[in-house]
Write a protein that holds these residues in place. Structure first.
Motif, short mmCIF file in Angstrom:
data_model
loop_
_atom_site.label_atom_id
_atom_site.label_comp_id
_atom_site.label_asym_id
_atom_site.label_seq_id
_atom_site.Cartn_x
_atom_site.Cartn_y
_atom_site.Cartn_z
N VAL A 88 0.83 -1.21 0.00
CA VAL A 88 0.00 0.00 0.00
C VAL A 88 0.86 1.26 0.00
N ASP A 89 1.99 1.22 0.69
CA ASP A 89 2.87 2.38 0.71
C ASP A 89 3.38 2.70 -0.70
N GLY A 90 3.81 1.67 -1.41
CA GLY A 90 4.30 1.89 -2.77
C GLY A 90 3.20 2.29 -3.73
N VAL A 91 2.04 1.66 -3.60
CA VAL A 91 0.93 1.95 -4.52
C VAL A 91 0.41 3.37 -4.31
N THR A 92 0.25 3.79 -3.05
CA THR A 92 -0.25 5.15 -2.82
C THR A 92 0.78 6.19 -3.26
N GLY A 93 2.06 5.91 -3.02
CA GLY A 93 3.10 6.83 -3.48
C GLY A 93 3.13 6.92 -5.00
N THR A 94 2.95 5.79 -5.67
CA THR A 94 2.88 5.79 -7.13
C THR A 94 1.69 6.61 -7.62
N ALA A 95 0.55 6.46 -6.97
CA ALA A 95 -0.64 7.22 -7.35
C ALA A 95 -0.41 8.72 -7.16
N ILE A 96 0.27 9.10 -6.09
CA ILE A 96 0.55 10.52 -5.84
C ILE A 96 1.37 11.12 -6.97
N LEU A 97 2.48 10.46 -7.33
CA LEU A 97 3.34 11.00 -8.39
C LEU A 97 2.65 10.92 -9.74
N ASN A 295 -4.37 -3.67 0.46
CA ASN A 295 -3.21 -4.56 0.57
C ASN A 295 -3.50 -5.95 0.01
N ALA A 296 -4.77 -6.37 0.09
CA ALA A 296 -5.12 -7.71 -0.39
C ALA A 296 -4.76 -7.87 -1.85
N ALA A 297 -4.88 -6.80 -2.64
CA ALA A 297 -4.54 -6.88 -4.06
C ALA A 297 -3.07 -7.21 -4.25
N GLY A 298 -2.19 -6.50 -3.52
CA GLY A 298 -0.76 -6.76 -3.64
C GLY A 298 -0.37 -8.11 -3.09
N GLY A 301 -1.08 -10.79 -5.55
CA GLY A 301 -0.47 -10.64 -6.87
C GLY A 301 -1.21 -9.75 -7.84
N GLN A 302 -2.07 -8.84 -7.36
CA GLN A 302 -2.84 -7.99 -8.25
C GLN A 302 -2.80 -6.53 -7.79
N ALA A 303 -1.61 -6.06 -7.41
CA ALA A 303 -1.48 -4.71 -6.86
C ALA A 303 -1.89 -3.63 -7.87
N SER A 304 -1.76 -3.92 -9.15
CA SER A 304 -2.12 -2.91 -10.16
C SER A 304 -3.60 -2.52 -10.06
N LEU A 305 -4.44 -3.42 -9.53
CA LEU A 305 -5.85 -3.09 -9.37
C LEU A 305 -6.06 -2.06 -8.27
N ALA A 306 -5.25 -2.14 -7.21
CA ALA A 306 -5.34 -1.13 -6.16
C ALA A 306 -4.92 0.24 -6.70
N LEU A 307 -3.88 0.25 -7.53
CA LEU A 307 -3.45 1.51 -8.14
C LEU A 307 -4.54 2.06 -9.06
N GLU A 308 -5.15 1.18 -9.84
CA GLU A 308 -6.21 1.63 -10.74
C GLU A 308 -7.38 2.22 -9.94
N LEU A 309 -7.70 1.61 -8.80
CA LEU A 309 -8.78 2.13 -7.97
C LEU A 309 -8.49 3.56 -7.53
N LEU A 310 -7.25 3.82 -7.12
CA LEU A 310 -6.89 5.15 -6.66
C LEU A 310 -6.96 6.18 -7.80
N LEU A 311 -6.59 5.77 -9.00
CA LEU A 311 -6.44 6.73 -10.09
C LEU A 311 -7.68 6.88 -10.96
N THR A 312 -8.61 5.93 -10.91
CA THR A 312 -9.74 6.01 -11.82
C THR A 312 -10.66 7.19 -11.51
N ASP A 313 -11.25 7.75 -12.57
CA ASP A 313 -12.24 8.81 -12.43
C ASP A 313 -13.63 8.32 -12.84
N GLN A 314 -13.76 7.00 -13.06
CA GLN A 314 -15.02 6.43 -13.52
C GLN A 314 -15.73 5.74 -12.35
N PRO A 315 -16.86 6.27 -11.91
CA PRO A 315 -17.56 5.71 -10.75
C PRO A 315 -17.91 4.23 -10.89
#
Length: 580
Positions: A88-97, A295-298, A301-315
């Protein structure tokens, strides 16, 4: 082995002075004192954290140079990739940048490695794959400080490498264009416990300033940065870094940001976790509701889905992702419970607590993405360092280990002492990971346990440190509301732990939860009756039922709300028979 209870000492005269100087109740003064906060100025800062107290990005080593390079890369329309860790630390930091660069007009590539297939850190294969996609600038989040060979490969391929990390640097640093790290630089950064997402947030702040040409950023950038504080709060809580200093500020304001300005994905996650209607979020909401779902996504083995959740603008997409992460979290819980029972069985038959200062447990049936959570439960329950290793069933790949420690034993130091048995390791004081060949596990176990035995005093290992003793009558709603001023609670700033003696159990003990792992009961003392809950402590049931007389209980008081009614509840940590 029963824990030895120790009540933290304090100086009554100095306590009274702190109470008068700050204008706070005696209990709050005592709780601050035992946390080492003993000066009026530091007490005021702790009780009233201000976002303006965050240090500027210009103080963070490497931050301004990295911001200049990123901004120029955007202006020159160079291809940028962000390589973030899978937690989660890496995914949220990636979303921020990522959100920051998108605001500037860039469309970065995201790369989150698979925890199960690739493991932690920057990988040479990934660097080459990104080069083939035309990447010219590669920025890491929450990893890279130990990537010596990978940095050389990036240089060979003509990639400008920017590393942002917070893990302990080694003797040799990677040859990157810039390294942004709180433990580097001269003079050193005043606070070395930022999370990876905290470092990323500081870099995004610096990039916004660079884009504005001044310290005061545009209104759009300011709104983004306030939202980024919420994401950084998630990463900070998830990564088990101390909730003091800047981390405390980030989480305090991040809780407000997540509630008042959630992204589309966070709003969906709040609804899925049952928190959407809650008036205010607290640290436990992050630790036990939001972080596990992300964290469950990472872990699976599916951490990219957590990143997509943070970045998506589609409800609609956000709702689908939030539901899927919720389902993954349910699967994670089932795996976790199975591994926990298996580990307890190993302990019972082979490693009795009275003979082992630490545990190194291994099994080929354990899921590598979940062992860290189980190690955390075991370390907390038995108060000793624990390392769990998930071995490859085929024996072809190295075992993946995850460890959790206790105060007084930094894991990187312990693992470094055993490095001859390991293929690699990394992490921080409370949590770390490793890779090991299966045939090296017995030798590593012996070396690790010897190091712990020589580093920890056996008399201290079973101690339970209690902040204060208080009768149940003192735990009024107003008193516990005062304790909440010490929030957000978490690692390095735990919810106050109190004890009370001569307490009687009233009525039956109820077993709760879908997996029947929790206990609920009522306790009385001098006419005061309170509900008490013991999470994950169903193994106490038989022993508690045998006791007919008074008990001493150690607990953390909390406020529970139900149908508009707020009342104090005790979350039990330990108990023993009263001795009169």
């Amino acid at each position: 082995m029963p824990k030895r209870w120790r009540i933290r000492p304090y100086d009554p005269e100095q306590l009274a002075w702190l109470e008068r100087a700050v204008g706070i109740p005696p209990l709050i003064a005592q709780l601050l004192w035992v946390r080492g906060i003993r000066e009026p100025a530091s007490a005021r800062c702790f009780l009233e954290p201000k976002l303006s107290a965050l240090r500027g990005p210009e103080e963070l080593p490497g931050c301004m140079e990295a911001a200049d390079r990123l901004y120029e890369a955007v202006r020159q329309q160079r291809r940028i990739a962000i390589y973030g860790d899978y937690d989660v630390d890496g995914v949220t930091g990636t979303a921020i940048l990522g959100r920051c660069l998108r605001l500037l007009g860039a469309e970065p590539i995201y790369y989150i490695p698979s925890r199960l297939e690739e493991g932690y850190g920057l990988r040479e294969e990934a660097v080459r794959a990104l080069a083939q996609r035309g990447v010219q600038v590669l920025i890491t989040v929450d990893c890279g400080i130990g990537s010596i060979q990978e940095a050389e490969e990036a240089s060979r391929l003509g990639i400008e490498l920017l590393i942002t990390d917070h893990h302990a640097p080694g003797a040799q640093l990677p040859k990157a264009a810039v390294i942004v790290h709180p433990r580097l630089g001269h003079p050193p950064y005043p606070f070395d416990s930022l999370s990876g997402s905290g470092v990323a947030m500081k870099l995004a702040w610096a990039v916004c300033q660079r884009a504005a040409g001044a310290k005061r950023v545009s209104s759009a950038m300011r709104e983004f940065l306030l939202q980024a504080v919420g994401w950084a709060a998630l990463g900070t809580v998830a990564d088990v870094v101390p909730l003091v200093d800047e981390n405390r500020i980030l989480v305090s304001y991040g809780l407000v940001s997540l509630r008042e300005r959630p992204s589309v994905g966070i709003a969906a996650l709040l609804r899925r976790a049952g928190l959407a209607e809650k008036a205010a979020l607290d640290g436990e909401d992050l630790a036990f509701q939001l972080v596990p779902r992300l964290n469950a996504a990472g872990r699976l083995g599916q951490a990219s889905l957590a990143l997509e959740l943070l970045l998506t603008d589609q409800p609609e997409r956000a709702e689908t992702l939030a539901q899927y992460l919720d389902e993954l979290n349910t699967t994670r819980k089932s795996l976790e419970h199975s591994i926990y029972l298996s580990a307890l069985k190993q302990i019972k038959h082979h490693y009795p607590p009275s003979e082992h200062p630490a545990w190194v447990l291994a099994d080929s049936q354990w899921h590598p993405g979940v062992i860290g959570i189980v190690a955390s439960h075991l370390a907390e329950k038995f108060h000793r360092p624990v390392i769990l290793i998930a071995c490859d069933p085929t024996g072809q790949r190295p075992g993946i280990g995850s460890g959790r420690s206790i105060p007084g034993l930094p894991l990187p130091e312990a693992l470094a002492a055993c490095r001859e048995h390991l293929l690699g390791f990394g992490g921080h004081a409370a949590a770390a990971g490793l890779r090991i060949r299966p045939e090296q596990i017995p030798a590593f176990r012996e070396a690790f346990c010897q190091f712990v035995a020589h580093s920890l005093d056996p008399q201290q290992q079973g101690e339970l440190w209690i902040d204060a003793e208080a009768p149940l009558a003192a735990l009024t709603l107003r008193t516990v509301e005062q304790m909440e001023r010490l929030a957000p609670f978490g690692y390095g700033n735990a919810r106050p732990l109190l004890c009370s003696s001569g307490v009687l159990r009233q009525g039956d003990i109820r077993v709760m939860g879908a997996e029947r792992r929790h206990l609920s009961m009522y306790l009385t003392q001098h006419g005061v009756r309170m509900r008490a809950v013991a999470f994950g402590a169903s193994d106490w049931l038989d022993d508690l039922l045998e006791v007919q007389g008074p008990l001493d209980v150690a607990f953390r008081p909390v406020i529970q709300s139900f149908n508009g009614l707020r009342q104090v509840e005790l979350h039990l940590v330990d108990w023993r028979r009263s001795e009169g």
